[in-house]
Write a protein that holds these residues in place. Sequence first.
Motif, PDB file in Angstrom:
ATOM      1  N   ASP A  91       5.178  -7.427  -9.454  1.00  0.00           N
ATOM      2  CA  ASP A  91       5.226  -6.416  -8.938  1.00  0.00           C
ATOM      3  C   ASP A  91       4.351  -5.370  -8.269  1.00  0.00           C
ATOM      4  OD1 ASP A  91       7.773  -5.295 -11.382  1.00  0.00           O
ATOM      5  OD2 ASP A  91       7.374  -6.488  -9.381  1.00  0.00           O
ATOM      6  N   VAL A  92       3.718  -5.295  -7.287  1.00  0.00           N
ATOM      7  CA  VAL A  92       2.914  -4.358  -6.229  1.00  0.00           C
ATOM      8  C   VAL A  92       3.397  -3.139  -5.612  1.00  0.00           C
ATOM      9  CG1 VAL A  92       0.842  -4.964  -4.774  1.00  0.00           C
ATOM     10  CG2 VAL A  92       1.793  -6.662  -5.551  1.00  0.00           C
ATOM     11  N   ILE A  93       2.836  -1.840  -6.775  1.00  0.00           N
ATOM     12  CA  ILE A  93       3.470  -0.632  -5.598  1.00  0.00           C
ATOM     13  C   ILE A  93       1.552  -0.138  -5.128  1.00  0.00           C
ATOM     14  CG2 ILE A  93       3.423   1.847  -6.489  1.00  0.00           C
ATOM     15  CD1 ILE A  93       4.931   0.248  -9.148  1.00  0.00           C
ATOM     16  N   ALA A  94       2.150   0.327  -3.949  1.00  0.00           N
ATOM     17  CA  ALA A  94       0.785   0.944  -3.420  1.00  0.00           C
ATOM     18  C   ALA A  94       1.516   2.829  -2.609  1.00  0.00           C
ATOM     19  CB  ALA A  94       1.157   0.329  -1.722  1.00  0.00           C
ATOM     20  N   CYS A  95       0.234   3.070  -2.912  1.00  0.00           N
ATOM     21  CA  CYS A  95       0.611   4.657  -2.568  1.00  0.00           C
ATOM     22  C   CYS A  95      -0.281   5.021  -1.995  1.00  0.00           C
ATOM     23  CB  CYS A  95       0.699   5.309  -4.203  1.00  0.00           C
ATOM     24  SG  CYS A  95       0.002   7.324  -3.410  1.00  0.00           S
ATOM     25  N   THR A 143      15.617  -7.180   2.666  1.00  0.00           N
ATOM     26  CA  THR A 143      15.327  -7.135   1.827  1.00  0.00           C
ATOM     27  C   THR A 143      15.193  -8.411   0.697  1.00  0.00           C
ATOM     28  OG1 THR A 143      15.505  -4.946   0.358  1.00  0.00           O
ATOM     29  CG2 THR A 143      14.686  -6.629  -1.226  1.00  0.00           C
TER      30      THR A 143
END
Length: 261
Positions: free
Chosen positions: A256-260, A66
């Motif tokens: 902040d990128v959040i993928a689901c 990370t």
Amino acid sequence: MFDPKPILKNLPNLPGVYRMINVTDEVIYVGKAKDLKKRVSSYFNKNLPSPRTRMMVSNIVKIETTVTHNEAEALLLENNLIKGLMPRYNVLFRDDKSYPYITLTGDQYSRLAFHRGTQRQGNKTKGCSQYFGPFPNSVAVRESIQLLQKVFKLRTCENTVFANRSRPCLQHQIERCTAPCVGLISDTDYRNDVHQAAMFLQGKTNEVIDALGEQMNAAAANQEYELAVVFRNRMQALRQVQAKQFVSDFNVSDADVIACA
């Protein structure tokens, strides 16, 4: 045999945290690095001095990394991952002794204090202390404590000093303590200040500002103008802190990128 070359080839020369994983998908080691490429590559040199490190490397089948903005972020992320995952080859940081915390003690009049070490539990005569952190270094803790003193005016003195005061100390005179030691603030008001300080340390700054706004308006409606000014000044101080936490020019690195799926 695990071949690290494809992974090492694509690692960046940036700060971050790496996780060594074994065949059962268990994280066996967590580490931080100022330069991920150099640090992770060092584990695959032919002559590793430590038998423990050689044993750990022989169990690696996967490496995850990370990237962080800086080394301080890497320190904190490493600390949190070790506490959560408890990797078998990590010796340090398992006992909370690595990074400093801010604590609000479980005393009747909670004390604001610097803490490093094992987080203590409460007992029958003393409530549970609250711990906030970890912080990257002791300077960050002391700066935060100074801010909290200015805004919420909580005591920082040791219990032995607190129990033997007969008049307010210098901290009260410079408006950094409400002097609960000599009863210059009620139990209810002091507990409310402690609660708001805890909310602020939890990141709930907007909720604290809204609560202070309600207290200010109530004091003004009761013609308690000096008290209203106290609440107004606290709100202004917290807004200044909020302003320092945001950059003026937004760019993609702040998202902040959040993928689901």
